[in-house]
Each structure stands twice: as C-alpha cells, then as structure tokens.
Design a protein around this motif. Structure first.
Motif, PDB file in Angstrom:
ATOM      1  N   ASP A  16       4.609   7.476   7.571  1.00 21.87           N
ATOM      2  CA  ASP A  16       3.300   7.805   7.019  1.00 21.87           C
ATOM      3  C   ASP A  16       3.343   7.646   5.509  1.00 21.87           C
ATOM      4  OD1 ASP A  16       1.831   8.454   9.319  1.00 21.87           O
ATOM      5  OD2 ASP A  16       2.762  10.439   9.419  1.00 21.87           O
ATOM      6  N   ALA A  17       2.423   6.873   4.962  1.00 23.20           N
ATOM      7  CA  ALA A  17       2.404   6.635   3.519  1.00 23.20           C
ATOM      8  C   ALA A  17       1.053   6.069   3.124  1.00 23.20           C
ATOM      9  CB  ALA A  17       3.515   5.672   3.119  1.00 23.20           C
ATOM     10  N   ASP A  18       0.795   6.082   1.828  1.00 20.93           N
ATOM     11  CA  ASP A  18      -0.419   5.447   1.303  1.00 20.93           C
ATOM     12  C   ASP A  18      -0.201   3.973   1.020  1.00 20.93           C
ATOM     13  OD1 ASP A  18      -2.266   7.837   0.905  1.00 20.93           O
ATOM     14  OD2 ASP A  18      -0.464   8.508  -0.151  1.00 20.93           O
ATOM     15  N   ALA A  19       1.064   3.593   0.851  1.00 21.60           N
ATOM     16  CA  ALA A  19       1.394   2.182   0.611  1.00 21.60           C
ATOM     17  C   ALA A  19       2.865   1.958   0.913  1.00 21.60           C
ATOM     18  CB  ALA A  19       1.103   1.805  -0.841  1.00 21.60           C
ATOM     19  N   VAL A  20       3.208   0.730   1.275  1.00 21.27           N
ATOM     20  CA  VAL A  20       4.597   0.344   1.443  1.00 21.27           C
ATOM     21  C   VAL A  20       4.839  -0.875   0.556  1.00 21.27           C
ATOM     22  CG1 VAL A  20       4.069  -1.064   3.484  1.00 21.27           C
ATOM     23  CG2 VAL A  20       6.413  -0.311   3.076  1.00 21.27           C
ATOM     24  N   ALA A  68      -4.107  -5.699   2.785  1.00 18.76           N
ATOM     25  CA  ALA A  68      -4.531  -4.655   3.725  1.00 18.76           C
ATOM     26  C   ALA A  68      -3.715  -4.773   5.007  1.00 18.76           C
ATOM     27  CB  ALA A  68      -6.016  -4.792   4.027  1.00 18.76           C
ATOM     28  N   SER A  69      -3.166  -3.671   5.484  1.00 15.58           N
ATOM     29  CA  SER A  69      -2.288  -3.739   6.656  1.00 15.58           C
ATOM     30  C   SER A  69      -3.060  -3.863   7.965  1.00 15.58           C
ATOM     31  CB  SER A  69      -1.393  -2.499   6.709  1.00 15.58           C
ATOM     32  OG  SER A  69      -2.142  -1.355   7.085  1.00 15.58           O
ATOM     33  N   LEU A  70      -4.307  -3.401   7.987  1.00 14.60           N
ATOM     34  CA  LEU A  70      -5.151  -3.464   9.186  1.00 14.60           C
ATOM     35  C   LEU A  70      -4.446  -2.880  10.408  1.00 14.60           C
ATOM     36  CD1 LEU A  70      -6.677  -7.052   8.703  1.00 14.60           C
ATOM     37  CD2 LEU A  70      -7.642  -4.840   8.022  1.00 14.60           C
ATOM     38  N   GLY A  71      -3.665  -1.826  10.161  1.00 14.04           N
ATOM     39  CA  GLY A  71      -3.007  -1.115  11.250  1.00 14.04           C
ATOM     40  C   GLY A  71      -1.674  -1.681  11.678  1.00 14.04           C
ATOM     41  N   ALA A  72      -1.228  -2.764  11.069  1.00 15.10           N
ATOM     42  CA  ALA A  72       0.069  -3.340  11.452  1.00 15.10           C
ATOM     43  C   ALA A  72       1.207  -2.367  11.136  1.00 15.10           C
ATOM     44  CB  ALA A  72       0.287  -4.667  10.730  1.00 15.10           C
ATOM     45  N   ALA A  75       1.039   2.587   6.808  1.00  6.07           N
ATOM     46  CA  ALA A  75       0.388   2.600   5.494  1.00  6.07           C
ATOM     47  C   ALA A  75      -0.815   1.660   5.502  1.00  6.07           C
ATOM     48  CB  ALA A  75       1.370   2.175   4.410  1.00  6.07           C
ATOM     49  N   PRO A  76      -1.917   2.020   4.835  1.00  9.49           N
ATOM     50  CA  PRO A  76      -3.099   1.156   4.826  1.00  9.49           C
ATOM     51  C   PRO A  76      -2.934  -0.128   4.032  1.00  9.49           C
ATOM     52  CG  PRO A  76      -3.446   3.089   3.436  1.00  9.49           C
ATOM     53  CD  PRO A  76      -2.165   3.319   4.174  1.00  9.49           C
ATOM     54  N   VAL A  77      -2.006  -0.131   3.046  1.00  2.73           N
ATOM     55  CA  VAL A  77      -1.807  -1.344   2.247  1.00  2.73           C
ATOM     56  C   VAL A  77      -0.317  -1.648   2.120  1.00  2.73           C
ATOM     57  CG1 VAL A  77      -3.920  -1.091   0.897  1.00  2.73           C
ATOM     58  CG2 VAL A  77      -1.791  -0.089   0.052  1.00  2.73           C
TER      59      VAL A  77
END
Length: 505
Positions: A16-20, A68-72, A75-77
């Motif tokens: 879980d994160a805001d970004a990777v 944008a990760s689009l759920g992949a 993190a969202p981005v």
C-alpha cells in the motif's frame, strides 16, 4: 520535519502506497527496466518499457516520468526515473542511484498533497545500493519552510517533508546501510537549514547557541570563547573581522571522544554569518547570497553530531570560527595589521578576504589538540567558482597522500571534488612591507591557490593538513537537481564524516 524510511522485503507491487518509484536504463530500441523494477514491470504485463517509450523517455540520468498504474499495482502512480546506461557488470553507481532517488522524490513533492507514502523499488541488491537510494530519497524530500506563511504554504511544505518511505530490498546489510544513510541525510539537511537561515536570525551568538544545543543533544564537549576571551587570548583574526559588527565574534570548540580511539582528527569551519566585504564592500549582486558564508562551520557542526551518533572510535575536535563581516566606523581598515593567535602578523590589504583571517586563528588553536590530521572547510574564494564551477569543490593539502585520501573520501560519498596544488612560488605574492604576511596577493591570478598558500603558513611543521574550498558548491543559486535543492546544499558534510570513519578504522 524528517521523513521516516523502513526496509521491506515484500513485493513492491503489493505494498500500500501513494506511489512506487522504479528505475530504467537507456539503450536499445526502448528503455530497459532496472533491477528492482521487474516486479512492477510484470504487474504491467511487461508494459513499462513501451509506455515509457510512448512518453519519450530516453533513460537519461534523473529523467522522471509519472505513469498512472490503473490498478496494476497497489499504488495509484508509478514514478520512473532514468539511470543512464546499464552497467556492463556489477551494481549501478551509488551516486547515480542517490541522485535518481532524489529527483524522483522532488517530482513527487510537487504534487498536491505532497509525497505521502512512497515505495522505492530502485536497484537495491547490495547494502551500498540500498544506502545510496535511502540517502538520495531523504535528501530529495528536504524543504526549508521557516519563513513560509499562510495555511496553503505550510500545508505544501509539510506535505513535501512528511510521509514515509519504504525501501524494497532483501540485501544483506541493507538495514545498517539505511540507518547510516539516515544519519548522513539528517546531517546534510541540518547544514542546509543553517545556511538557508536569514543572517539576521543567525548572528555569531546564535550559531554558537545552536552548537551548544547540538552538543547537549549529542553528548559533545563544548567550549565557546566570546569577544572578551578572544581579545584576551590574542585571536586577532576573529576580533579584527568582527570589530565592524554590533554582533561580536565567537570561537566554538566541540569534541567527540571515544575511549577506544587511537587517533585524533581536527575539523575547522569558516563561520562568517554574513559577509558584506567590510570596508572593501562587495557589489550588491555578490552580496545577496552571503548568508551562506558560514557553510563551512555549519558542515563541521553537523558532521560532529553525525560522528557522535555513529559512535565512531576516533577522537574528533571541531572548531567553528564565527564572525560577521560588516562595514562601520569600528570596522578594520585596509592596511591594518592583525596579530593572529600564536603571534604571526597579517597586513589586511582587502577586508573582503576575511575568511582566511578567522580560519588562521582557529587553525593554530586546533593544532594544540595534537591531531593526526587537520581538515579545514570554507567558502573561501570567489576564485574557486572561476576554477571549478558551482558543483565541484577544491582540495589542497601539504601532503600528497592526504590530498588523495580526502578526494577519495569525497568520491566515496558522491561529492564532487578536485585535487589542486599549493604552488610555492605564490608565497612571494603574499609578502608584506610591514607584517609577516599579507592577506591577499598583489596579482589577481590563482586566487584560490594563494588563499590556500596563506592558510598553509599557519600549519606547523609535520602537521598533516587539507583545505576544502566549497565556495560554489555550498549554495545552489540555480534550479534544483538530483537530491540537491535550491539554496544551501550541505556540501562537504558527508566528506568530513567519511574522513572520521576512515580514521576510526
């Protein structure tokens, strides 16, 4: 406000994160995902490289693209940062990693809401790589918000500095490397804070008070000489430079002692809290960043705290030569003669060559501790910028092995330095008609080197000594880059700690 960092061995795509943050290399028809990014690339079904190609990514160092990760991944981005060409063999250069991590975190800091929780999936297959990523990320989150007003400005600053970092690594020794990186980042950022502070809020007495606070926190011994003690003790450089200011000078001595230590290192830092040039007044365009003229003293203070925190088995003494150089009816005049601590006399031909005067006092005093090595660090000359620019500091020494060792220590910490000579023939240019030596040469050429030659005059026979001129690298007047912000940079701080570590070994 510090940013926490923890090591995690789980898959970065599942956290879980805001970004990777991932890295990629240049080369071939498309960017190549770097070590650490393969798990995230797999979550994208191998689509990272094609996506980056569509965005025009080349893989150049510090190039940043956000996807944008689009759920992949959780993190969202995904923030992808360039690492340059992949190494033919071995790990990625630690300095490249450190700067890339800093660039990625700076990019995230500009988003609404700040950095948040960030997973670092950059190459971290060794302790060295893990430490480099951790250092760069924590330096990249730096923000100086002391003078920001209004809720929006405060929230933006807090968003940049707050949050947490998670480093994806299972490398042996990663935890210890990350812990050291945190100490080093804290030291560099503390130096930056001091350099960025307005000079009205950091007069010599304030800097000495900051040193007392650090000494208490870190368990360092401290001695502070005020203007009366300096005058009575014969510290003519500090009293001469400081006599033009309503804020009197200070000499601060800090000491880290270890019961198992067998060697002693002395650090001496120039601490001119503001440099107007004195009666040899600077032009306005050269004065507006002279709050940074105490960067050498700031780096010594920060390094002393880091050395104590790391518990290094070496004795270290740190001297802060602190004064404010101002024009007034009481200021020293060109052609005044000062008596430096120890008795040598100096004719002051230019009051804007003041740093070498306060440093001379402190250098002589530092040798009374009988150190195995003396290293001074100073924003000493504008000529340093002419010779080496704004990112590379100069290293001079009275011993070839010492000079090479200091340059190597800087390189190991990712700090750019360059060895410079101390030509004996420049000494004749410092001859004075009335005193033992003049503070400037009669000709303009080789100003950085002649300043080093001047300081060498105050080093005793058989004492090993190195001089670091950090005038340009200490303060970034341009745009931010890598993990380096605009303003104070903290240049030289990590090099000092590395020198102490090597003497401890």
């Amino acid at each position: 406000m510090s940013t926490s960092l923890a090591v995690n061995t789980e898959s970065p795509s599942s956290l879980d994160a805001d970004a990777v943050v991932v890295g990629y290399h240049s080369g071939g028809d498309a960017p190549e995902p770097a070590s650490g990014a393969h798990d995230v690339d797999a979550a994208f079904s191998g689509g990272l490289a094609p996506t980056l190609s569509l965005l025009g990514a080349s893989g150049a160092p510090e190039e940043v693209h956000t996807i944008a990760s689009l759920g992949a991944v959780r993190a969202p981005v995904v923030v992808a940062v360039g690492l340059g060409p992949a190494p033919a063999e071995g790990p990625v250069d630690p300095d490249v990693l450190s700067r890339a991590a800093g660039a990625a975190l700076r990019s995230l800091a500009s988003r609404p809401g700040g950095t948040g929780r960030v997973v670092l999936a950059l190459p971290a297959g060794s302790a060295a790589e893990a430490g480099a990523v951790a250092l760069g990320a924590q330096l990249g989150t730096y923000v100086f918000d002391r003078y920001r007003t209004g809720d929006e400005a405060r929230e933006q600053a807090e968003g940049r500095a707050a949050g947490s970092l998670v480093l994806a690594s299972s490398a042996p020794g990663a935890d210890a490397a990350v812990e050291r990186a945190a100490v080093m980042a804290e030291a560099v950022n503390f130096t930056r804070d001091l350099v960025n502070t307005a000079p009205a809020d950091l007069v010599p007495e304030d800097l000495a008070a900051a040193a007392q606070e650090i000494a208490q926190q870190a368990g360092l011994q401290i001695e502070v000489l005020d203007e009366r003690a300096l005058s009575e003790g014969g510290y003519g450089g500090l009293t001469g430079v400081g006599q033009g200011s309503s804020n009197p000078p200070r000499l601060v001595r800090l000491a880290h002692s270890h019961p198992e230590a067998t060697r002693t290192v002395a650090f001496v830092g120039k601490g001119i809290t503001f440099d107007s040039g004195g009666l040899s007044l600077k032009p306005a365009g050269s004065m507006d960043w002279m709050k940074s003229d105490m960067a050498g003293a700031a780096s010594v203070l920060a390094a002393m705290r880091a050395i104590s925190t790391l518990g290094l088995k070496v004795n270290v003494v740190g001297y802060l030569a602190v004064a404010e150089n101002m024009p007034s009816g009481t200021a020293q005049r060109p052609s005044d003669v000062l008596s430096i601590y120890g008795g040598k006399t100096v004719e002051v031909l230019n009051t804007d060559a003041e740093g070498r005067l306060v440093m001379a006092d402190a250098l002589v005093r530092a040798q009374e501790d009988q150190p195995d090595l003396v290293v001074d660090i100073a924003t000493l000359t504008g000529a340093q910028l002419v010779a080496l620019g704004t990112r590379v500091f100069a290293v001079m020494a009275n011993d070839d092995d010492v000079r090479e060792a200091v340059v190597a220590a800087a390189g190991a910490e990712g700090e750019a330095s360059w060895p410079m000579p101390l030509p004996y023939e420049l000494r004749a240019g410092l001859d004075s008609a009335v005193a033992d030596i003049a503070n400037v040469a009669g000709e303009r050429w080789g100003g950085m080197l002649s300043a080093g030659v001047f300081l060498q005059e105050f080093i005793g026979e058989g004492v090993k000594w190195a001089h670091l001129d950090i005038a340009g690298p200490s303060f970034n007047q341009g745009g931010p880059h890598g993990h380096t912000p605009k303003g104070g940079t903290g240049a030289g701080t990590r090099t000092l700690v590395r020198i102490a570590e090597e003497y401890a070994e």
